[in-house]
Design an enzyme around this catalytic site. Structure first.
Site, mmCIF file in Angstrom:
data_model
loop_
_atom_site.group_PDB
_atom_site.id
_atom_site.type_symbol
_atom_site.label_atom_id
_atom_site.label_comp_id
_atom_site.label_asym_id
_atom_site.label_seq_id
_atom_site.Cartn_x
_atom_site.Cartn_y
_atom_site.Cartn_z
ATOM 1 N N LYS A 188 8.295 1.234 4.942
ATOM 2 C CA LYS A 188 7.218 0.533 5.189
ATOM 3 C C LYS A 188 6.382 0.056 3.569
ATOM 4 C CE LYS A 188 4.296 5.245 4.545
ATOM 5 N NZ LYS A 188 3.169 6.183 4.546
ATOM 6 N N TYR A 211 -10.077 -10.719 -23.934
ATOM 7 C CA TYR A 211 -11.897 -11.053 -23.318
ATOM 8 C C TYR A 211 -12.635 -10.366 -23.672
ATOM 9 C CZ TYR A 211 -9.919 -14.463 -19.623
ATOM 10 O OH TYR A 211 -9.197 -15.418 -19.502
HETATM 11 C C1 LIG Z 1 4.509 6.612 4.322
HETATM 12 C C2 LIG Z 1 4.350 8.452 5.686
HETATM 13 C C3 LIG Z 1 5.510 9.202 4.694
HETATM 14 C C4 LIG Z 1 6.359 8.980 3.061
HETATM 15 O O1 LIG Z 1 5.501 9.898 2.240
HETATM 16 P P1 LIG Z 1 5.657 9.980 0.991
HETATM 17 O O2 LIG Z 1 4.790 10.880 -0.075
HETATM 18 O O3 LIG Z 1 6.029 8.998 -0.230
HETATM 19 O O4 LIG Z 1 7.526 10.317 1.079
HETATM 20 C C5 LIG Z 1 6.631 9.870 6.148
HETATM 21 N N1 LIG Z 1 5.599 9.529 6.640
HETATM 22 C C6 LIG Z 1 4.290 9.562 7.110
HETATM 23 C C7 LIG Z 1 3.912 9.454 8.374
HETATM 24 C C8 LIG Z 1 3.923 8.813 6.042
HETATM 25 O O5 LIG Z 1 2.040 8.121 6.810
#
Ligand SMILES: *Cc1c(COP(=O)(O)O)cnc(C)c1O
Length: 347
Positions: free
Chosen positions: A34, A242
């Protein structure tokens, strides 16, 4: 055109982490890709993971799934964690994506749309997405996978892990034919009884430690590096950047590096002193405020020149340490690297 800042992605290191996670869990890895593989580039990462043997992938959104389908071709299975969000049914079906259904409305919509195979999320205590166990639907045609998500997997001592695990085991019994998936990255290291049929790591694939700190079991994958644009001497009493964010109490030599918050170098590094950068074989602090396109690094006493490279995170400045210095976590640091920064693949 060469960019003065770049995110280098070591696909061999990605592959090593993939196999290390599978070995630790003793179960097949269904990579979570994702958010464009946490910013590293989902097409390139998922293609390599598929070549290493991954057959099932998870994304968050339908649009991410459609792009991944185009990158991977027809073969792999792709689950969409958001589920069957109203209006996405046709896009899901058109790209042969499987929604992870999270509530009764999504289940009804998926059925009404004539959708086929899908997953089901059961919420075992995180109170984020998914059916409560007592509301979980009866088994139905097309249900291919049931999952739940750990709230505290980065803390092996947290008793909630076991409670969630037991709740998941109980509810998953209701769906005998479905693949059971429970563990995220941290969960892959909690013991074999957390692995079930397939694990779903994300951040550990991309070089983040399972407990939010560098871990010898996980190798660096992404390196954010930038070129030095200018080197200057700052006399005593003068200030840098800055709002006079840094004042030299001794003579300083600084390198102005071609990376700033518009690249994803978080402005929260400013003035903390903990925002360290790897330069000429040493870790040196960012001085003063991070600006949009550049930041200043203390190179006093170092032999550096225009065009030399500094590392914001990578094998020499571990991602989790860099994230902690910015007051955040590896996930956010990686997904903050902006589109301006080219992704360069090696391996
Ligand atoms: C993002 C997500 C993962 C992966 O999680 P990590 O902590 O990056 O390994 C797995 N399952 C779900 C439902 C998620 O939303």
């Amino acid at each position: 055109m060469a960019s003065p800042a770049r995110l280098t992605v070591d696909l061999n290191a990605l592959a090593r982490n993939f196999h290390a996670l599978a070995a630790a869990a003793g179960a097949p890895v269904h990579p979570v890709v994702k958010a464009d593989s946490y910013g590293l580039g989902a097409a390139a990462c998922a293609r390599r993971l598929a070549a290493e043997g991954a057959q099932t992938f998870f994304v968050a959104r339908a649009a991410e799934g459609a792009a991944l389908r185009a990158a991977l071709g027809a073969e792999p299975t792709i689950y969409v964690l958001d589920g069957c969000v109203a209006g996405t049914e046709r896009a899901l079906i058109a790209s042969n994506l499987r929604p992870v259904l999270n509530h009764g409305g999504q289940l009804a919509a998926w059925r009404a749309a004539g959708g086929g195979a899908c997953g089901l999320q059961v919420d075992t205590g995180m109170n984020r997405l998914g059916f409560r166990p007592e509301d979980a639907p009866a088994p139905f045609d097309g249900l291919a996978l049931v999952l739940s998500h750990l709230a505290c997997a980065d803390d092996p001592a947290e008793p909630m892990n076991r409670r969630q695990r037991d709740a998941f085991a109980a509810v998953a019994q209701r769906y005998p034919g479905a693949v059971r998936s429970f563990a995220n990255s941290g969960g892959c290291f909690l013991g074999s009884d957390y692995a079930f049929d397939a694990v779903r790591p994300g951040v550990c694939l991309y070089g983040g430690g399972p407990e939010g700190r560098p871990d010898p079991r996980i190798g660096a994958v992404a390196t954010l590096s930038a070129d030095i644009l200018q080197v200057r001497d700052v006399p005593v009493g003068e200030t840098v950047g800055y709002s006079r964010g840094f004042q030299a109490e001794t003579p300083h030599r600084i390198a102005t590096c071609a990376t700033g918050y518009a690249d994803g170098v978080l402005r929260s590094y400013s003035g903390r002193g903990a925002g360290l950068v790897w330069v000429a074989g040493e870790l040196r602090p960012i001085l003063g405020r991070v600006s949009m396109d550049v930041c200043a690094v203390d190179v006093s006493g170092l032999d550096v020149a225009i065009g030399d490279t500094v590392e914001l995170f990578g094998a020499n400045r571990m991602l989790d340490d860099a994230a902690a210095a910015a007051g955040t976590i590896a996930y956010e640091l990686l997904t903050s690297v902006t589109a301006r920064v080219p992704r360069v693949y090696v391996g």
